[in-house]
Design a protein around this motif. Structure first.
Motif, mmCIF file in Angstrom:
data_model
loop_
_atom_site.group_PDB
_atom_site.id
_atom_site.type_symbol
_atom_site.label_atom_id
_atom_site.label_comp_id
_atom_site.label_asym_id
_atom_site.label_seq_id
_atom_site.Cartn_x
_atom_site.Cartn_y
_atom_site.Cartn_z
ATOM 1 N N GLN A 1 10.455 4.163 -2.785
ATOM 2 C CA GLN A 1 11.560 5.000 -2.345
ATOM 3 C C GLN A 1 11.079 5.997 -1.301
ATOM 4 O O GLN A 1 10.261 6.871 -1.586
ATOM 5 C CB GLN A 1 12.168 5.757 -3.530
ATOM 6 N N GLY A 2 11.568 5.831 -0.073
ATOM 7 C CA GLY A 2 11.312 6.801 0.986
ATOM 8 C C GLY A 2 9.858 7.006 1.346
ATOM 9 O O GLY A 2 9.469 8.100 1.767
ATOM 10 N N VAL A 3 9.041 5.971 1.233
ATOM 11 C CA VAL A 3 7.612 6.117 1.507
ATOM 12 C C VAL A 3 7.352 6.202 3.010
ATOM 13 O O VAL A 3 7.835 5.368 3.795
ATOM 14 C CB VAL A 3 6.814 4.949 0.900
ATOM 15 N N SER A 4 6.594 7.212 3.392
ATOM 16 C CA SER A 4 6.191 7.408 4.788
ATOM 17 C C SER A 4 4.699 7.691 4.837
ATOM 18 O O SER A 4 4.122 8.228 3.881
ATOM 19 C CB SER A 4 6.953 8.574 5.428
ATOM 20 N N LYS A 5 4.076 7.328 5.958
ATOM 21 C CA LYS A 5 2.646 7.564 6.124
ATOM 22 C C LYS A 5 2.311 7.718 7.598
ATOM 23 O O LYS A 5 2.802 6.958 8.432
ATOM 24 C CB LYS A 5 1.834 6.394 5.537
ATOM 25 N N SER A 6 1.488 8.702 7.886
ATOM 26 C CA SER A 6 1.007 8.916 9.256
ATOM 27 C C SER A 6 -0.496 9.074 9.229
ATOM 28 O O SER A 6 -1.084 9.551 8.256
ATOM 29 C CB SER A 6 1.642 10.171 9.867
ATOM 30 N N ILE B 1 10.335 3.880 3.877
ATOM 31 C CA ILE B 1 10.445 2.510 3.370
ATOM 32 C C ILE B 1 11.016 2.522 1.956
ATOM 33 O O ILE B 1 10.530 3.236 1.083
ATOM 34 C CB ILE B 1 9.070 1.816 3.373
ATOM 35 N N ASP B 2 12.058 1.720 1.748
ATOM 36 C CA ASP B 2 12.653 1.526 0.423
ATOM 37 C C ASP B 2 12.620 0.036 0.095
ATOM 38 O O ASP B 2 13.019 -0.787 0.928
ATOM 39 C CB ASP B 2 14.112 1.985 0.393
ATOM 40 N N ILE C 1 9.524 -5.631 8.913
ATOM 41 C CA ILE C 1 9.267 -4.284 9.417
ATOM 42 C C ILE C 1 8.674 -4.365 10.810
ATOM 43 O O ILE C 1 7.986 -5.320 11.161
ATOM 44 C CB ILE C 1 8.352 -3.459 8.481
ATOM 45 N N ASP C 2 8.963 -3.346 11.602
ATOM 46 C CA ASP C 2 8.467 -3.274 12.970
ATOM 47 C C ASP C 2 8.191 -1.819 13.289
ATOM 48 O O ASP C 2 9.059 -0.956 13.096
ATOM 49 C CB ASP C 2 9.505 -3.856 13.935
#
Length: 307
Positions: free
Chosen positions: A7-12, A22-23, A207-208
């Motif tokens: 649920q709502g995963v983000s990474k930088s 990302i869900d 995904i892109d």
């Protein structure tokens, strides 16, 4: 029951955003395909789910355990086969498997029995007592996958498992993945091979640049880029010109001696088109019906080129 929830995963990494909100949900016992070009963020998401990297935002769980707060419990439930075979070349195939069994706290005799079962299952029984440095690429990948199954984990991550394999070895790997899924394992598969995702995955996410651009079954994704196409080849350019003039905007592509028309693919509609060509005097030489492929989905939704 859902084996994986994100649920709502983000990474930088520094200023570079790798994953954005990302869900996804992966039901237990299914094969989930994560499809995307190089640098799309596939491996980063796998590393987060395998507790190797922490997300910057959002939450993820595997078999009900949070990948950040319950990392140890997650690791007991998963196996990860990376892009490159992680095997010890100076040991035999059997020794590699027994070593993993002992590291996972199996007894000596239990680890040995499990090694023999896996060598047989992955068609490595004859090579089991040979040094891994003598193995072909396909044999190493099979051994690598066997090593990840020593303790029969409920969730298996396969990060581009067939990269670099010849067609025969790739087909063998596909067979093994199907067997694992049929036995009840949950498979999380990343790949650049469109055919691989089409063949194996119950559900696919595309995904892109770290963003999910499509999610669904292979068939539903194909529907998104249009229905079937009928291609007519004509005996002469003049016949093709007559057909193009008659069909007008229904023509989606044409060349001097052929044209393509969008259609439902039904026999009645194709027959009607052929009758129409007869009436205007356009002589059809050949007819072919084409269905959308994941290649079409890939091009339409990412604007990129598949491997």
């Amino acid at each position: 029951m859902d084996a994986i929830q994100v649920q709502g995963v983000s990474k930088s990494y520094g200023a570079q955003r790798v994953l954005t909100d990302i869900d996804l949900v992966v039901p237990a016992g299914s094969v989930f395909g994560l499809l995307g070009p190089n640098g799309a963020g596939k491996t980063t998401l796998v590393r987060i789910l395998a507790t190797l990297v922490r997300p910057d935002a959002g939450r993820a769980s595997v078999v009900g355990h949070n990948v950040v707060t319950s990392a140890f419990e997650v690791r007991q439930k998963i196996s990860l086969t990376g892009q490159f075979a992680a095997v010890d070349e100076l040991q035999t195939g059997r020794e590699n498997l027994v070593m993993i069994g002992r590291l996972r706290r199996l007894g000596r005799s239990t680890a040995a029995r499990r090694a023999d079962v896996l060598l047989e299952r992955f068609d490595l029984a004859e090579a089991g007592r040979k040094l891994v440095k003598t193995y072909s690429g396909g044999m190493r990948r099979r051994l690598d996958l066997a090593m990840s199954l020593v303790t029969e984990p409920p969730v298996i991550f396969l990060d581009e498992p067939t990269t670099g394999l010849d067609p025969r070895s790739r087909q063998q790997m596909w067979s093994f993945v199907r067997e694992l899924a049929d036995a009840g394992s949950t498979i999380f598969l990343t790949t650049q091979y469109l055919e691989e995702a089409d063949q194996l995955a119950d559900r696919i996410m595309l995904i892109d640049h770290g963003v999910a651009v499509a999610d669904g079954t292979a068939e539903s994704l194909k529907v998104r880029v249009g229905g079937e196409r009928v291609e007519f080849s004509f005996e002469s350019p003049s016949s093709c010109e007559l057909a193009v003039a008659d069909l007008g905007e229904a023509v989606v592509a044409s060349s001097p001696s052929s044209l393509t028309v969008a259609t439902t693919g039904s026999a009645a509609e194709v027959r009607e088109l052929l009758d129409r060509m007869d009436k205007i005097g356009a002589t059809v030489d050949k007819v072919a019906i084409h269905r959308p492929t994941l290649d079409d989905v890939f091009f339409a939704l990412t604007g990129g080129s598949p491997r």
